[in-house]
Design an enzyme around this catalytic site. Sequence first.
Site, PDB file in Angstrom:
ATOM      1  N   GLU A  28       0.839  -1.207   0.000  1.00 41.28           N
ATOM      2  CA  GLU A  28       0.000   0.000   0.000  1.00 41.28           C
ATOM      3  C   GLU A  28       0.876   1.261   0.000  1.00 41.28           C
ATOM      4  OE1 GLU A  28      -3.812  -0.226   2.516  1.00 41.28           O
ATOM      5  OE2 GLU A  28      -2.304  -1.396   3.627  1.00 41.28           O
TER       6      GLU A  28
ATOM      7  N   TYR B  43      -8.230  29.634   4.124  1.00 44.28           N
ATOM      8  CA  TYR B  43      -8.409  28.297   3.528  1.00 44.28           C
ATOM      9  C   TYR B  43      -7.099  27.750   2.976  1.00 44.28           C
ATOM     10  CZ  TYR B  43     -13.161  30.256   2.689  1.00 44.28           C
ATOM     11  OH  TYR B  43     -14.373  30.872   2.777  1.00 44.28           O
TER      12      TYR B  43
ATOM     13  N   LYS C 117     -10.119   6.406   2.894  1.00 40.04           N
ATOM     14  CA  LYS C 117      -9.263   5.606   2.011  1.00 40.04           C
ATOM     15  C   LYS C 117     -10.208   4.784   1.143  1.00 40.04           C
ATOM     16  CE  LYS C 117      -5.455   2.573   2.680  1.00 40.04           C
ATOM     17  NZ  LYS C 117      -4.812   1.698   3.647  1.00 40.04           N
TER      18      LYS C 117
ATOM     19  N   LEU D 116      -4.199   5.579   9.205  1.00 40.69           N
ATOM     20  CA  LEU D 116      -4.939   6.808   8.954  1.00 40.69           C
ATOM     21  C   LEU D 116      -5.115   7.611  10.243  1.00 40.69           C
ATOM     22  CD1 LEU D 116      -7.727   5.547   6.525  1.00 40.69           C
ATOM     23  CD2 LEU D 116      -5.426   6.367   5.991  1.00 40.69           C
ATOM     24  N   GLU D 117      -5.218   6.909  11.355  1.00 39.51           N
ATOM     25  CA  GLU D 117      -5.357   7.578  12.649  1.00 39.51           C
ATOM     26  C   GLU D 117      -4.175   8.517  12.912  1.00 39.51           C
ATOM     27  OE1 GLU D 117      -7.578   3.629  13.062  1.00 39.51           O
ATOM     28  OE2 GLU D 117      -5.804   4.366  12.008  1.00 39.51           O
TER      29      GLU D 117
END
Length: 119
Positions: free
Chosen positions: A21, A53, A98, A71-72
């Site tokens: 990955e 932004y 994801k 991802l955490e």
Amino acid sequence: MGKIQLKGLRFKAYHGYYDEERQKGNQFEVNISVKTIFKQASEHDDLEGTVDYEHLYRIIKEEMEISSKLLEHVVKRISDRVMSEIAAVKKVKVSLSKFNPPFGGDCREAVVTIKASRD
């Protein structure tokens, strides 16, 4: 208190638990919401009185470029940087999706969300 959101920020990134990955990459989407007081900006049309932004986007882009297993970990880094770099932000919520996670089943997306606030 007002809310500013950036939705549907798409990135090809290299996050994932498995080596493959992190080598091949995947498609990800980030959504961020911040709460701030933008009274000055709304009354005086002044960028100094709100959250820029572009600054939010730059933080997200830079953190998405750092390969991570989880991802955490990515959402925590984004949240921490927003809170440390943008004093006007009172609360932040970051979601990271994801697409087509590789776990042997049919899943459109896996989503991890974090919230943080100033006490």
